[in-house]
Design a protein around this motif. Structure first.
Motif, PDB file in Angstrom:
ATOM      1  N   ARG A  71       2.045  -4.846  -3.472  1.00 33.71           N
ATOM      2  CA  ARG A  71       0.641  -4.068  -3.327  1.00 33.71           C
ATOM      3  C   ARG A  71       0.557  -3.463  -2.128  1.00 33.71           C
ATOM      4  O   ARG A  71      -0.398  -2.875  -1.855  1.00 33.71           O
ATOM      5  CB  ARG A  71      -0.340  -5.119  -3.837  1.00 33.71           C
ATOM      6  N   ILE A  72       1.466  -3.790  -1.098  1.00 33.32           N
ATOM      7  CA  ILE A  72       1.620  -3.259   0.221  1.00 33.32           C
ATOM      8  C   ILE A  72       2.637  -2.307   0.462  1.00 33.32           C
ATOM      9  O   ILE A  72       2.498  -1.932   1.509  1.00 33.32           O
ATOM     10  CB  ILE A  72       1.402  -4.302   1.326  1.00 33.32           C
ATOM     11  N   GLU A  73       3.239  -1.948  -0.323  1.00 29.54           N
ATOM     12  CA  GLU A  73       4.437  -1.063  -0.241  1.00 29.54           C
ATOM     13  C   GLU A  73       4.031   0.325   0.246  1.00 29.54           C
ATOM     14  O   GLU A  73       4.864   0.816   1.099  1.00 29.54           O
ATOM     15  CB  GLU A  73       5.237  -0.735  -1.742  1.00 29.54           C
ATOM     16  N   ARG A  74       2.824   0.825   0.292  1.00 30.47           N
ATOM     17  CA  ARG A  74       2.321   1.920   0.645  1.00 30.47           C
ATOM     18  C   ARG A  74       1.606   2.047   1.957  1.00 30.47           C
ATOM     19  O   ARG A  74       1.111   2.932   2.361  1.00 30.47           O
ATOM     20  CB  ARG A  74       1.812   3.133  -0.318  1.00 30.47           C
ATOM     21  N   LEU A  75       1.353   0.558   2.502  1.00 23.59           N
ATOM     22  CA  LEU A  75       0.702   0.526   3.587  1.00 23.59           C
ATOM     23  C   LEU A  75       1.670   0.839   4.657  1.00 23.59           C
ATOM     24  O   LEU A  75       2.812   0.427   4.924  1.00 23.59           O
ATOM     25  CB  LEU A  75       0.407  -0.929   3.766  1.00 23.59           C
ATOM     26  N   GLN A  76       1.098   1.611   5.809  1.00 24.65           N
ATOM     27  CA  GLN A  76       1.655   1.944   7.180  1.00 24.65           C
ATOM     28  C   GLN A  76       0.908   1.624   8.366  1.00 24.65           C
ATOM     29  O   GLN A  76      -0.322   1.779   8.279  1.00 24.65           O
ATOM     30  CB  GLN A  76       2.054   3.545   7.139  1.00 24.65           C
ATOM     31  N   GLY A  77       1.441   1.480   9.563  1.00 27.00           N
ATOM     32  CA  GLY A  77       0.675   0.985  10.763  1.00 27.00           C
ATOM     33  C   GLY A  77       1.414   1.996  11.962  1.00 27.00           C
ATOM     34  O   GLY A  77       2.403   1.383  12.422  1.00 27.00           O
TER      35      GLY A  77
END
Length: 259
Positions: A71-77
């Motif tokens: 579910r956080i695969e497309r999270l970026q920082g």
């Protein structure tokens, strides 16, 4: 510190949500944005370039839940400082913090701090308690304290990333499917509360309650919310594990900080 605080978490029984919310209190003033990934059918699509992130999750057998990673695969920082909070059921957090730290670095975050906190074990019952009622008031106060310390760490450009415990390769994931809570039809009122909290959407309520055990992650959220006490986890493999936890993991553990 006055900045946007992004709380990104997976919390089937609410213990992780309580923990990260308390961490946010310690971080100081600023807008708090919740990204609750407990019951979403699609993962989050979020690219952060400001503020600070707090990523919280329950530990499953010493690892980050695979479902949360999906579910956080497309999270970026883009260089955004991140604080990692693992919540475990008084047994051990093993490789979970290191695994999430590695994931965060790969996504472009700067790891400022990591903490391991205690939450009621998902298998706990009143008759076989394992960290029952945790996080308690002391735990949440420690989470606020951790947030304050992590805020200072994130604001100090001279600090190095913390040494996060764990081993690589990470420990092997045990299979999760195949067991699920049972429903006592004599007690069940078909209210649907169980289906409303299931993070994997595997419970259907019609003329009876049906659970797809193959896709159940054994979080036991449904057993916590059933107002009639009709949902219980009685599978033999879980009963054996629960007794092992009672025998070996009853001594109270405390939160650990890595700054």
């Amino acid at each position: 510190m006055n900045q946007t605080i992004h709380l990104i978490y997976f919390s089937p029984t609410g213990t992780t949500r309580k923990t990260v919310t308390s961490i946010a209190q310690g971080l100081g003033t600023g807008k708090v944005v919740h990204h609750d990934l407990t019951r979403v059918r699609e993962g989050i699509e979020l690219a952060l370039d400001e503020g600070i992130a707090v990523i919280g999750f329950p530990v499953y057998a010493g690892r980050v839940p695979e479902l949360f990673l999906q579910r956080i695969e497309r999270l970026q920082g883009a260089g955004v400082p991140v604080i990692i909070a693992a919540v475990y059921g008084n047994r051990a957090f093993e490789d979970a913090l290191l695994e999430m730290a590695d994931v965060c670095r790969a996504k472009g975050f700067s790891v400022s701090a990591a903490g391991a906190f205690i939450g009621e074990h998902s298998y706990a019952t009143n008759s076989q308690p394992v960290a029952l009622g945790r996080p308690d008031r002391d735990d949440l106060d420690r989470a606020v304290e951790f947030g304050t310390l992590a805020s200072r760490a994130a604001a100090d450009p001279s600090r190095h990333e913390p040494q996060v415990p764990g081993a690589f390769p990470y420990k092997e994931r045990p299979p999760l499917g195949g067991a699920a809570p049972d429903t006592d039809e004599g007690l069940c009122t078909l209210c649907g509360a169980c289906a409303e909290v299931c993070p994997t959407f595997v419970i259907e309520v019609g003329d009876a309650v049906r659970t797809n055990a193959a896709a159940c992650i054994k979080c036991c959220a449904c057993t916590r919310v059933c107002p009639a006490g009709a949902r219980t986890m009685n599978h033999p493999s879980v009963a054996e594990r629960r007794q092992m936890l009672v025998d070996n993991c009853s001594r109270r553990k405390e939160p650990e900080f890595f700054l």
